[in-house]
Enzyme design. Sequence first.
Site, PDB file in Angstrom:
ATOM      1  N   GLY A   5      34.122  29.486 -21.377  1.00 31.76           N
ATOM      2  CA  GLY A   5      35.112  28.676 -21.862  1.00 31.76           C
ATOM      3  C   GLY A   5      35.357  28.537 -23.454  1.00 31.76           C
ATOM      4  O   GLY A   5      35.141  29.467 -23.985  1.00 31.76           O
ATOM      5  N   GLY A   6      35.214  27.257 -23.887  1.00 34.15           N
ATOM      6  CA  GLY A   6      35.229  27.227 -25.147  1.00 34.15           C
ATOM      7  C   GLY A   6      36.655  26.551 -25.686  1.00 34.15           C
ATOM      8  O   GLY A   6      37.418  26.619 -25.183  1.00 34.15           O
ATOM      9  N   TRP A   7      36.492  26.500 -27.194  1.00 34.70           N
ATOM     10  CA  TRP A   7      37.759  25.660 -27.547  1.00 34.70           C
ATOM     11  C   TRP A   7      38.862  26.610 -27.755  1.00 34.70           C
ATOM     12  O   TRP A   7      39.829  25.809 -27.217  1.00 34.70           O
ATOM     13  CB  TRP A   7      37.354  25.353 -29.073  1.00 34.70           C
ATOM     14  CG  TRP A   7      38.453  24.963 -29.834  1.00 34.70           C
ATOM     15  CD1 TRP A   7      39.544  25.229 -30.783  1.00 34.70           C
ATOM     16  CD2 TRP A   7      39.042  23.175 -29.771  1.00 34.70           C
ATOM     17  NE1 TRP A   7      40.451  24.398 -30.998  1.00 34.70           N
ATOM     18  CE2 TRP A   7      39.971  23.224 -30.371  1.00 34.70           C
ATOM     19  CE3 TRP A   7      38.495  22.340 -28.862  1.00 34.70           C
ATOM     20  CZ2 TRP A   7      40.865  21.786 -30.385  1.00 34.70           C
ATOM     21  CZ3 TRP A   7      39.257  21.042 -28.835  1.00 34.70           C
ATOM     22  CH2 TRP A   7      40.150  20.872 -29.513  1.00 34.70           C
ATOM     23  N   GLU A  48      37.010  22.956 -22.239  1.00 32.14           N
ATOM     24  CA  GLU A  48      37.452  21.647 -23.298  1.00 32.14           C
ATOM     25  C   GLU A  48      38.638  21.370 -23.295  1.00 32.14           C
ATOM     26  O   GLU A  48      39.504  22.289 -23.992  1.00 32.14           O
ATOM     27  CB  GLU A  48      36.986  22.220 -24.843  1.00 32.14           C
ATOM     28  CG  GLU A  48      35.628  22.742 -24.941  1.00 32.14           C
ATOM     29  CD  GLU A  48      34.978  23.069 -26.162  1.00 32.14           C
ATOM     30  OE1 GLU A  48      35.636  22.672 -27.314  1.00 32.14           O
ATOM     31  OE2 GLU A  48      33.860  23.795 -26.376  1.00 32.14           O
ATOM     32  N   MET A 112      28.197  18.467 -27.237  1.00 32.94           N
ATOM     33  CA  MET A 112      28.500  19.021 -28.565  1.00 32.94           C
ATOM     34  C   MET A 112      28.441  18.221 -29.998  1.00 32.94           C
ATOM     35  O   MET A 112      29.072  17.288 -29.552  1.00 32.94           O
ATOM     36  CB  MET A 112      29.903  19.840 -28.387  1.00 32.94           C
ATOM     37  CG  MET A 112      29.707  20.743 -27.161  1.00 32.94           C
ATOM     38  SD  MET A 112      31.278  21.283 -27.266  1.00 32.94           S
ATOM     39  CE  MET A 112      32.172  20.204 -25.789  1.00 32.94           C
TER      40      MET A 112
END
Length: 113
Positions: A5-7, A48, A112
Amino acid sequence: MISLGGWYEGSEKYSDMARNPTYRKNFVDSVIAFLAKYDFDGLDLDWEFPGSRLGDPAVDATNFLELVRELKTAFEPHGYLLTSAMSPGKDKIDLAYHIKELNELLDFMNIMT
């Protein structure tokens, strides 16, 4: 461990996958195969964020919880770790997560900051 995933991934494709039981099963099965093939110890989910960024605020938190349940059940026989990168913001927490239930399922919640 490997993180998914990730931003820059956004939320839409995870929302679409998590809402469909067949897609969730395919995802879980492919994760198990990937972890075994490449000798990883587990998976970190970095969606996210459920309910935002083109996700579905009405159902993503519940579907994320169901995905985590299914992953946890599949991981247990293999001893894989299951973690999640999670927002520290109350606005995201309230929309994205069933904290009490996730606390019982995840090995770690990576906040985070």
